[in-house]
Design a protein around this motif. Structure first.
Motif, PDB file in Angstrom:
ATOM      1  N   TRP A 181       0.821  -1.210   0.000  1.00 23.23           N
ATOM      2  CA  TRP A 181       0.000   0.000   0.000  1.00 23.23           C
ATOM      3  C   TRP A 181       0.853   1.258   0.000  1.00 23.23           C
ATOM      4  N   PHE A 182       1.950   1.191   0.724  1.00 20.72           N
ATOM      5  CA  PHE A 182       2.875   2.320   0.753  1.00 20.72           C
ATOM      6  C   PHE A 182       3.490   2.524  -0.636  1.00 20.72           C
ATOM      7  N   THR A 183       3.894   1.427  -1.267  1.00 20.20           N
ATOM      8  CA  THR A 183       4.470   1.495  -2.616  1.00 20.20           C
ATOM      9  C   THR A 183       3.465   2.064  -3.605  1.00 20.20           C
ATOM     10  N   LEU A 184       2.208   1.650  -3.482  1.00 18.97           N
ATOM     11  CA  LEU A 184       1.163   2.167  -4.369  1.00 18.97           C
ATOM     12  C   LEU A 184       0.962   3.660  -4.152  1.00 18.97           C
ATOM     13  N   ALA A 185       0.965   4.073  -2.897  1.00 15.86           N
ATOM     14  CA  ALA A 185       0.765   5.498  -2.585  1.00 15.86           C
ATOM     15  C   ALA A 185       1.901   6.348  -3.164  1.00 15.86           C
ATOM     16  N   VAL A 186       3.139   5.882  -3.028  1.00 17.23           N
ATOM     17  CA  VAL A 186       4.289   6.617  -3.575  1.00 17.23           C
ATOM     18  C   VAL A 186       4.217   6.668  -5.097  1.00 17.23           C
ATOM     19  N   THR A 187       3.783   5.569  -5.711  1.00 21.00           N
ATOM     20  CA  THR A 187       3.644   5.518  -7.175  1.00 21.00           C
ATOM     21  C   THR A 187       2.603   6.525  -7.662  1.00 21.00           C
ATOM     22  N   LEU A 188       1.466   6.567  -6.970  1.00 18.93           N
ATOM     23  CA  LEU A 188       0.411   7.515  -7.343  1.00 18.93           C
ATOM     24  C   LEU A 188       0.861   8.958  -7.115  1.00 18.93           C
TER      25      LEU A 188
ATOM     26  N   VAL B   4      12.881   9.187  -7.138  1.00 21.56           N
ATOM     27  CA  VAL B   4      14.246   8.730  -6.848  1.00 21.56           C
ATOM     28  C   VAL B   4      14.348   7.946  -5.543  1.00 21.56           C
ATOM     29  N   SER B   5      13.256   7.890  -4.787  1.00 19.80           N
ATOM     30  CA  SER B   5      13.286   7.122  -3.541  1.00 19.80           C
ATOM     31  C   SER B   5      13.339   5.617  -3.792  1.00 19.80           C
ATOM     32  N   ARG B   6      12.983   5.216  -5.007  1.00 23.25           N
ATOM     33  CA  ARG B   6      12.948   3.801  -5.397  1.00 23.25           C
ATOM     34  C   ARG B   6      11.927   3.005  -4.593  1.00 23.25           C
ATOM     35  N   CYS B   7      10.930   3.690  -4.082  1.00 21.62           N
ATOM     36  CA  CYS B   7       9.869   3.019  -3.322  1.00 21.62           C
ATOM     37  C   CYS B   7       8.605   2.845  -4.156  1.00 21.62           C
ATOM     38  N   SER B   8       8.612   3.325  -5.394  1.00 25.97           N
ATOM     39  CA  SER B   8       7.421   3.205  -6.235  1.00 25.97           C
ATOM     40  C   SER B   8       7.568   2.011  -7.174  1.00 25.97           C
ATOM     41  N   TYR B   9       6.463   1.625  -7.792  1.00 25.75           N
ATOM     42  CA  TYR B   9       6.490   0.493  -8.723  1.00 25.75           C
ATOM     43  C   TYR B   9       7.320   0.807  -9.966  1.00 25.75           C
ATOM     44  N   THR B  10       7.442   2.089 -10.310  1.00 26.56           N
ATOM     45  CA  THR B  10       8.225   2.454 -11.490  1.00 26.56           C
ATOM     46  C   THR B  10       9.709   2.156 -11.313  1.00 26.56           C
TER      47      THR B  10
END
Length: 331
Positions: free
Chosen positions: A212-219, A254-260
């Motif tokens: 959920w955190f990864t999704l939030a950062v991606t959005l 650049v945090s590398r916490c997103s799905y991208t």
């Protein structure tokens, strides 16, 4: 994904440089993104370095600046020569004479542009993209010198990096001026915003929690950059909001916490973006010489994009071949 955004924003800057009324007239603001990104990567390079003597830090600041810019200098020379060559041909066709005094003036101005000194106030910027590189080149040694001191990291990360931007944009506003000293101030402030982005991305990484955190950062990342494209596409005046979106979106990116972050990319896209940034204006000038006002037609604009991209790819390929050959012969 960083390189993909670079390419997208360069294409939008190309649209802005067509100087026609329509979408993305305000796309000059994407230069802020490139300044911020440069500040981030420079901070990342210096993070964790031990303190050294002032002499050593000063030497490293100059050395790092030269290393950063030496790879793009051949493309700078080619772009400047093409741009000034087109200008001189246009002047000759209009006046019917060689214009020796004008030629000497252009040669003097060209020297300042090739050496990235046009933002010093010594000359006017004829090749539009050069002001960005010149402004960054002139303030970069001071920026890296300050970063190379470990205590300065915490000082700027914790407070001054974002306060400096608040004071600058609050008083000056977000402007597209390229004249001295606005260009140098703009470069310096945005580079320090990149330092703030580094600190913000570190905070995001520390709070990393599940899908959920990864999704939030991606959005957050996608939403911020979608907002910037929307605002510039409709030429809204929310320039300060765009800068804020650049900071938040880039930190998420650049945090590398997103799905991208899981997407596989190629550094060649980022290198192509820089060459394209330099070459699209000379290509436009060449088309203007050949096609006159017809270069603004639908077919002329299409040629502008296609030739700019193909020419940049060819130059990058040739540059890689020469660089590889030199490395083999020297080492």
């Amino acid at each position: 994904m960083v390189d993909i955004y670079r390419l997208i924003f360069i294409l939008l800057i190309m649209t802005h440089h067509l100087y026609i009324s329509g979408p993305f007239e305000s796309a000059w603001i994407y230069v802020e993104f490139f300044f911020i990104l440069t500040g981030y990567y420079t901070m990342k390079h210096y993070a964790g370095r031990e303190e050294a003597s002032f002499e050593d830090r000063a030497h490293e600041a100059i050395a790092y600046t030269l290393r950063k810019f030496k790879r793009i200098m051949p493309y700078v020379v080619i772009a400047v020569l093409l741009e000034y060559g087109c200008d001189y041909i246009v002047d000759y066709l209009e006046t019917g004479s060689l214009g020796k005094r004008y030629m000497l003036f252009m040669m003097e101005n060209m020297i300042y542009e090739v050496t990235l000194l046009s933002s010093s106030g010594l000359a006017w910027t004829n090749l539009s993209p050069i002001w960005y590189l010149s402004a960054m080149f002139l303030v970069f040694p001071l920026f890296t010198l300050m970063l190379s001191c470990k205590k300065m990291h915490k000082w700027y990360l914790g407070y001054l990096s974002w306060v400096l931007a608040v004071l600058y944009y609050g008083y000056v506003g977000v402007i597209g001026k390229r004249d001295w000293p606005h260009d140098l101030l703009r470069a310096f402030v945005c580079l320090w915003l990149g330092v703030f982005v580094y600190g913000l991305s570190e905070v995001i990484q520390k709070h990393r929690r599940g899908k959920w955190f990864t999704l939030a950062v991606t959005l957050l990342e996608a939403g911020c950059f979608a907002l910037t494209i929307f605002c510039t596409g409709y030429n809204t005046q929310n320039n300060k909001l765009i800068v804020f979106a650049f900071v938040i979106g880039t930190a998420a990116l650049v945090s590398r916490c997103s799905y991208t972050a899981k997407l596989k990319g190629s550094r060649i896209i980022g290198e192509l973006s820089m060459v394209l940034f330099l070459m699209h204006c000379p290509v436009k000038s060449i088309l203007k010489c050949v096609m006159e006002e017809a270069y603004l037609s639908r077919s002329g604009i299409l040629l502008y994009y296609v030739i700019s991209i193909l020419f940049s790819v060819l130059l990058l390929w040739a540059g890689k071949k020469i660089e590889t050959k030199w490395d083999r012969e020297i080492f």
